[in-house]
Design a protein around this motif. Structure first.
Motif, PDB file in Angstrom:
ATOM      1  N   TRP A   1      40.629  32.910  51.159  1.00 57.05           N
ATOM      2  CA  TRP A   1      40.748  33.324  49.762  1.00 57.05           C
ATOM      3  C   TRP A   1      41.459  34.670  49.638  1.00 57.05           C
ATOM      4  O   TRP A   1      42.222  34.897  48.693  1.00 57.05           O
ATOM      5  CB  TRP A   1      39.365  33.396  49.110  1.00 57.05           C
ATOM      6  N   GLN A   2      41.236  35.555  50.599  1.00 56.55           N
ATOM      7  CA  GLN A   2      41.937  36.835  50.545  1.00 56.55           C
ATOM      8  C   GLN A   2      43.431  36.631  50.766  1.00 56.55           C
ATOM      9  O   GLN A   2      44.261  37.289  50.121  1.00 56.55           O
ATOM     10  CB  GLN A   2      41.379  37.808  51.583  1.00 56.55           C
ATOM     11  N   GLY A   3      43.785  35.705  51.654  1.00 55.16           N
ATOM     12  CA  GLY A   3      45.200  35.416  51.862  1.00 55.16           C
ATOM     13  C   GLY A   3      45.862  34.868  50.607  1.00 55.16           C
ATOM     14  O   GLY A   3      46.997  35.228  50.273  1.00 55.16           O
ATOM     15  N   MET A   4      45.155  33.989  49.892  1.00 57.45           N
ATOM     16  CA  MET A   4      45.703  33.458  48.648  1.00 57.45           C
ATOM     17  C   MET A   4      45.838  34.557  47.593  1.00 57.45           C
ATOM     18  O   MET A   4      46.837  34.608  46.851  1.00 57.45           O
ATOM     19  CB  MET A   4      44.781  32.357  48.113  1.00 57.45           C
ATOM     20  N   THR A   5      44.838  35.414  47.523  1.00 63.33           N
ATOM     21  CA  THR A   5      44.891  36.531  46.568  1.00 63.33           C
ATOM     22  C   THR A   5      46.065  37.454  46.877  1.00 63.33           C
ATOM     23  O   THR A   5      46.801  37.873  45.981  1.00 63.33           O
ATOM     24  CB  THR A   5      43.574  37.323  46.610  1.00 63.33           C
ATOM     25  N   GLU A   6      46.263  37.757  48.149  1.00 63.09           N
ATOM     26  CA  GLU A   6      47.369  38.624  48.541  1.00 63.09           C
ATOM     27  C   GLU A   6      48.709  37.997  48.177  1.00 63.09           C
ATOM     28  O   GLU A   6      49.641  38.702  47.735  1.00 63.09           O
ATOM     29  CB  GLU A   6      47.315  38.888  50.048  1.00 63.09           C
TER      30      GLU A   6
ATOM     31  N   GLY B   1      40.042  36.179  42.230  1.00 61.90           N
ATOM     32  CA  GLY B   1      40.235  37.293  43.159  1.00 61.90           C
ATOM     33  C   GLY B   1      41.347  38.218  42.718  1.00 61.90           C
ATOM     34  O   GLY B   1      41.250  39.450  42.863  1.00 61.90           O
ATOM     35  N   VAL B   2      42.418  37.652  42.146  1.00 64.94           N
ATOM     36  CA  VAL B   2      43.532  38.468  41.663  1.00 64.94           C
ATOM     37  C   VAL B   2      43.063  39.373  40.530  1.00 64.94           C
ATOM     38  O   VAL B   2      43.364  40.577  40.501  1.00 64.94           O
ATOM     39  CB  VAL B   2      44.687  37.566  41.190  1.00 64.94           C
ATOM     40  N   ARG B   3      42.311  38.808  39.602  1.00 59.73           N
ATOM     41  CA  ARG B   3      41.831  39.616  38.467  1.00 59.73           C
ATOM     42  C   ARG B   3      40.864  40.690  38.936  1.00 59.73           C
ATOM     43  O   ARG B   3      40.854  41.798  38.407  1.00 59.73           O
ATOM     44  CB  ARG B   3      41.182  38.706  37.426  1.00 59.73           C
ATOM     45  N   ARG B   4      40.049  40.354  39.935  1.00 61.81           N
ATOM     46  CA  ARG B   4      39.115  41.353  40.433  1.00 61.81           C
ATOM     47  C   ARG B   4      39.855  42.519  41.081  1.00 61.81           C
ATOM     48  O   ARG B   4      39.436  43.677  40.983  1.00 61.81           O
ATOM     49  CB  ARG B   4      38.153  40.726  41.431  1.00 61.81           C
ATOM     50  N   ALA B   5      40.984  42.248  41.724  1.00 59.54           N
ATOM     51  CA  ALA B   5      41.753  43.309  42.377  1.00 59.54           C
ATOM     52  C   ALA B   5      42.346  44.290  41.368  1.00 59.54           C
ATOM     53  O   ALA B   5      42.581  45.461  41.697  1.00 59.54           O
ATOM     54  CB  ALA B   5      42.861  42.701  43.233  1.00 59.54           C
ATOM     55  N   VAL B   6      42.609  43.824  40.141  1.00 57.57           N
ATOM     56  CA  VAL B   6      43.198  44.715  39.130  1.00 57.57           C
ATOM     57  C   VAL B   6      42.259  44.902  37.949  1.00 57.57           C
ATOM     58  O   VAL B   6      42.671  45.339  36.873  1.00 57.57           O
ATOM     59  CB  VAL B   6      44.555  44.160  38.635  1.00 57.57           C
ATOM     60  N   ASP B   7      40.977  44.594  38.154  1.00 55.78           N
ATOM     61  CA  ASP B   7      40.017  44.637  37.053  1.00 55.78           C
ATOM     62  C   ASP B   7      39.880  46.027  36.454  1.00 55.78           C
ATOM     63  O   ASP B   7      39.602  46.181  35.267  1.00 55.78           O
ATOM     64  CB  ASP B   7      38.654  44.133  37.544  1.00 55.78           C
ATOM     65  N   SER B   8      40.072  47.038  37.280  1.00 52.01           N
ATOM     66  CA  SER B   8      39.917  48.407  36.770  1.00 52.01           C
ATOM     67  C   SER B   8      40.938  48.736  35.691  1.00 52.01           C
ATOM     68  O   SER B   8      40.720  49.633  34.869  1.00 52.01           O
ATOM     69  CB  SER B   8      40.041  49.409  37.914  1.00 52.01           C
ATOM     70  N   LEU B   9      42.061  48.004  35.672  1.00 54.19           N
ATOM     71  CA  LEU B   9      43.091  48.280  34.663  1.00 54.19           C
ATOM     72  C   LEU B   9      42.632  47.913  33.258  1.00 54.19           C
ATOM     73  O   LEU B   9      43.276  48.286  32.271  1.00 54.19           O
ATOM     74  CB  LEU B   9      44.370  47.510  35.003  1.00 54.19           C
ATOM     75  N   ALA B  10      41.530  47.199  33.142  1.00 48.05           N
ATOM     76  CA  ALA B  10      40.984  46.900  31.822  1.00 48.05           C
ATOM     77  C   ALA B  10      40.447  48.162  31.140  1.00 48.05           C
ATOM     78  O   ALA B  10      40.336  48.206  29.910  1.00 48.05           O
ATOM     79  CB  ALA B  10      39.869  45.859  31.936  1.00 48.05           C
TER      80      ALA B  10
END
Length: 576
Positions: free
Chosen positions: A269-274, A341-350
């Protein structure tokens, strides 16, 4: 049969009584001699009279001469000099007692086998040894070293070399910041990168670091308050280069806590997110979009904009558009899991504050190369509670600075930074879980990057990097500093095993009908027992450096260090 244990209390009591009487007699004798000397006289007094004098002193407070025998009173001075003499003697006894106590304590530690000898400390942990392992600075300021405290056995100060890597273990409130992080941040000769979950290090070190070079804090949550220069940094900066986009996406995904200990098939899943993240970052950089656009794309997997950019732009990485399109067209359950996973990686931008910090104008963008060359200080802050959101950004920024440092080092004489870059990752597992940390600990020193990783425990490292990653970090750190309070029995046992065992000879004396007899037996004991490691007093640590046996160190808090007055002045100015 009557053992030695039956006679020991009696012998101890007799020893204490005789020792106390001798001490009292000596003090009384010294007071009389000192007072007579202050008055220009000579007096003779027995030890028995000295004991009586001290016992009766309270009866003649107005004129202490009356407590001494008649033949001595006439040679003693008035009350003022008598009390002066008593003060001098008592002060001398107290100071002498403290010195004797410290000498006895040092002798006790010296006599304990398993610890490094004075020769071994000089060979590995002295200033000269540490400086010899590091390169001399081109500025002529001498060789940089890292202070690690004072050896309790020999009183020698301990130092590490910049080319070494460091791992500090200590639970919360064990004094890591006051004894290690703050002093070592101030001692850094070159640029410094410090991660923190509290603003303490910023408030204590930024005023002094500002005298050396530019300072800035990446502080999206505004933890450091007002008056702190804040860095604005775009995570996709430089990602027009596919290699940078790959590294940046890996860092963002790692900060999103897709760890082997918390997620099934985490590597997949991390590979897909990356893969999705690097496509988004690459597309945004190619068309000079902002992180606001990236945030919008992450909420709509079928958004055609990033695919259009990757398909039409002449500098787009070949094949990336097909990979992004395949992920967007995947089975809905897989696609939803990947984009979660993608949204979680940039969630702080909310958070509007975070998004603003990550959306600088072109003129505001930080030049990381210049920052390193100018010996700047960068503080990365984020609370432990917000680690799921802020940690990906902090992780990406740390990776970006480290990659830039390697590039700068490769272009300099000797292929290493001069002076070195200090990367001090406090609360590394919580706020800066960079995926390359095991490798950075292993080879950062060769590029002039001094890496210091601060963790609460090895279990914390396993939860973040997995068992293999935690083991790699433990092995790669050439200097390990263990503070008291660790409670994981297996980890304590592992640390204890590094020091090995010692042979302990035990003598037993017994009394029987045929008289006293003594027997000697041998047993194997741990040089660093688990219970000793767990109960290390605050301000004390075990230092394990390279092939040197353990060193028990007394750490120096910042208020006892060379920068204490300047730090206090800076805190006073800031509070007003």
């Amino acid at each position: 049969m009557t053992g030695l244990a039956d006679s020991q209390p009696v012998e101890l009591l007799i020893t204490c009584v005789l020792g106390g009487a001798a001490a009292v007699a000596t003090i009384g004798w010294l007071i009389a001699k000192t007072a007579a000397g202050l008055g220009g006289q000579h007096v003779t007094i027995s030890l028995t009279d000295s004991i009586r004098a001290l016992i009766d002193w309270h009866r003649h407070l107005g004129d202490p001469r009356q407590v001494f025998p008649p033949h001595a009173r006439g040679r003693l001075p008035g009350p003022a000099l008598m009390y002066l003499a008593a003060t001098i003697v008592v002060a001398g006894v107290v100071v002498g007692g403290l010195v004797a106590f410290r000498l006895v304590r040092r002798l006790q530690l010296t006599g304990r086998r398993g610890y490094a000898t004075g020769r071994e400390v000089r060979r590995t942990l002295s200033r000269r040894a540490a400086a010899h392992r590091g390169p001399a600075e081109a500025t002529g300021r001498g060789r940089a070293v890292i202070a690690l405290g004072i050896d309790q056995r020999t009183g020698r100060r301990l130092y590490g070399a910049p080319e070494d890597s460091y791992l500090y273990l200590g639970p919360p409130r064990s004094g890591k910041s006051v004894h290690l992080v703050i002093p070592q941040t101030l001692d850094a000769r070159g640029a410094a990168l410090v991660t923190e979950t509290r603003p303490d290090v910023v408030s204590h070190t930024m005023p002094l670091r500002a005298k050396q070079g530019p300072v800035a804090a990446f502080d999206p949550q505004h933890l450091a308050g007002d008056g702190v220069p804040r860095l604005r940094w775009a995570p996709h900066a430089g990602c027009s280069d596919p290699l940078i986009a790959i590294a940046r996406a890996r860092a963002l995904a790692a900060g999103a806590q897709l760890s082997p200990a918390t997620v099934t098939d985490a590597a997949f899943w991390q590979g897909m997110t990356e893969a999705v993240l690097r496509c988004y970052l690459h597309a945004a950089a190619l068309e000079e979009r902002s992180m606001r656009d990236v945030l919008t794309w992450t909420t709509r997997p079928s958004d055609p904009t990033p695919m259009r950019i990757l398909r039409s732009h002449p500098d787009a990485a070949p094949g990336w558009v097909e990979e992004l399109a395949a992920q967007a067209a995947a089975d809905p359950r897989q696609r939803d899991s990947v984009w979660a996973g993608v949204r979680r990686a940039v969630d702080s931008l909310a958070d509007p504050r975070v998004l603003d910090a990550c959306s600088p104008a072109a003129a505001e963008a930080l030049d990381l190369k210049e920052f390193i060359r100018d010996r700047g200080s960068l503080y990365l802050l984020g609370t432990t509670g917000a680690q799921l959101t802020v940690a990906p950004l902090v992780t990406a920024l740390v990776e970006a600075l480290v990659d830039t440092a390697r590039t700068v080092a490769a272009a300099t004489p000797g292929r290493r930074l001069d002076p070195p870059l200090t990367v001090l990752l406090d609360e590394a597992a919580n706020i800066a879980p960079i995926p390359s940390l095991p490798n950075l600990l292993a080879d950062g020193g060769g590029s002039g990057i001094t890496t210091i990783c601060v963790l609460q425990s090895l279990a914390q490292a396993r939860a973040r990097w997995g068992q293999a990653g935690a083991d790699a970090m433990w092995d790669a750190a050439t200097t390990k500093v263990i503070l008291g309070g660790l409670a994981h029995a297996e980890d304590l046992h592992r640390i204890s095993q590094l020091a090995g065992d010692i042979d302990d000879q035990v003598s037993t004396r017994t009394h029987g009908a045929g008289g006293a007899s003594t027997s000697v037996s041998s047993r194997r004991l741990a040089a660093l027992p688990i219970e000793m490691l767990r109960t290390l007093p605050e301000g004390t640590a075990i230092v394990l450096a390279r092939r040197t046996p353990p060193v028990r160190a007394r750490l120096t808090p910042w208020w006892d260090g060379p920068h204490a007055r300047a730090i206090q002045a800076g805190l006073t100015v800031r509070s007003t």
